[in-house]
Design a protein around this motif. Structure first.
Motif, PDB file in Angstrom:
ATOM      1  N   TRP A 233      10.832  -0.097  -3.996  1.00  8.82           N
ATOM      2  CA  TRP A 233      10.990   1.114  -3.198  1.00  8.82           C
ATOM      3  C   TRP A 233      12.460   1.222  -2.800  1.00  8.82           C
ATOM      4  O   TRP A 233      13.040   0.282  -2.242  1.00  8.82           O
TER       5      TRP A 233
ATOM      6  N   THR B 226       6.402   9.374  -3.712  1.00  8.08           N
ATOM      7  CA  THR B 226       6.011  10.579  -4.447  1.00  8.08           C
ATOM      8  C   THR B 226       5.670  11.742  -3.528  1.00  8.08           C
ATOM      9  O   THR B 226       5.384  12.844  -4.010  1.00  8.08           O
ATOM     10  N   MET B 227       5.700  11.532  -2.224  1.00  6.73           N
ATOM     11  CA  MET B 227       5.249  12.545  -1.267  1.00  6.73           C
ATOM     12  C   MET B 227       6.440  13.192  -0.559  1.00  6.73           C
ATOM     13  O   MET B 227       7.183  12.521   0.159  1.00  6.73           O
TER      14      MET B 227
ATOM     15  N   PRO C 133       3.799   2.408  -3.585  1.00  3.80           N
ATOM     16  CA  PRO C 133       3.476   3.192  -4.779  1.00  3.80           C
ATOM     17  C   PRO C 133       3.212   4.673  -4.490  1.00  3.80           C
ATOM     18  O   PRO C 133       3.256   5.497  -5.400  1.00  3.80           O
ATOM     19  N   ILE C 134       2.934   5.011  -3.234  1.00  5.28           N
ATOM     20  CA  ILE C 134       2.483   6.369  -2.906  1.00  5.28           C
ATOM     21  C   ILE C 134       3.545   7.179  -2.166  1.00  5.28           C
ATOM     22  O   ILE C 134       3.851   8.312  -2.543  1.00  5.28           O
ATOM     23  N   TRP C 135       4.110   6.632  -1.111  1.00  2.00           N
ATOM     24  CA  TRP C 135       5.015   7.413  -0.262  1.00  2.00           C
ATOM     25  C   TRP C 135       6.219   7.980  -1.001  1.00  2.00           C
ATOM     26  O   TRP C 135       6.632   9.103  -0.731  1.00  2.00           O
TER      27      TRP C 135
ATOM     28  N   GLU D  37       0.820  -1.214   0.000  1.00  5.10           N
ATOM     29  CA  GLU D  37       0.000   0.000   0.000  1.00  5.10           C
ATOM     30  C   GLU D  37       0.855   1.266   0.000  1.00  5.10           C
ATOM     31  O   GLU D  37       0.498   2.248  -0.649  1.00  5.10           O
TER      32      GLU D  37
END
Length: 183
Positions: free
Chosen positions: A94, A70-71, A66-68, A63
């Motif tokens: 990652w 980019t933040m 894929p997101i962290w 989860e």
């Protein structure tokens, strides 16, 4: 020894499932159901600065990965070593992610040199670490609601006592509770 710290958003009934989104029927309950008060979340920034590594279960890895990255607000987490406990993950994408195959490997990592290891959002892993006596501290933000069902922080298989070392209450009803585990 490197302390292992479990950090979690939990409901009053101990559910930690899908606080920011996910499959739970009330996914996103941390921001959809409780007014935002910035001070309640300051602990999260401090954790990122103090941690030297992050430990995740496979589902949380799937989860977050894929997101962290980019933040910008997770820059420190993205740069630090990340460890995923999984029997099936191969070649994690990652940056700086390593796979551990067992709790014995987690115990060896804990016995090594370095600073705190932070565990985010991994209910099953957290339960296994607690049952194995590998958790040193809990950082909890307890939200003033009950969810009834979902993944829980505690499954009843770990026993022991904890010492409350930091506490605070916020205007929106969130309670910060930091506990050291006493074995």
């Amino acid at each position: 020894m490197r302390p292992i710290i479990i950090t979690a958003f939990v409901s009053l009934d101990g559910v930690m499932d899908s606080p920011g989104g996910g499959d739970h029927p009330r996914a996103g309950w941390t921001f959809k159901e409780v007014p935002f008060v910035a001070e309640a979340y300051e602990m999260k920034g401090t954790e990122q600065l103090e941690a030297s590594a992050m430990l995740l279960g496979r589902q949380s890895y799937d989860e977050f990965a894929p997101i962290w990255p980019t933040m910008a607000e997770f820059a420190e987490y993205n740069a630090m070593p990340k460890y995923v406990v999984s029997s099936t993950l191969e070649d994690p994408e990652w940056t700086n992610t390593h796979v551990l195959r067992s709790l014995d490997e987690v115990a060896a990592l804990r016995e090594g040199e370095g600073g705190p290891i932070i565990v985010h959002g991994s209910a099953k892993l957290g339960q296994g670490l607690a049952a194995a006596g590998l958790v040193d501290r809990y950082h909890l933000l307890v939200f003033p609601l009950t969810l009834g069902s979902g993944k829980r922080l505690f499954d009843g298989n770990a026993t022991g006592t904890m010492k409350l070392v930091v506490q605070a209450a916020y205007d929106n009803g969130i309670i910060k509770a930091v506990y050291d585990v006493e074995y």
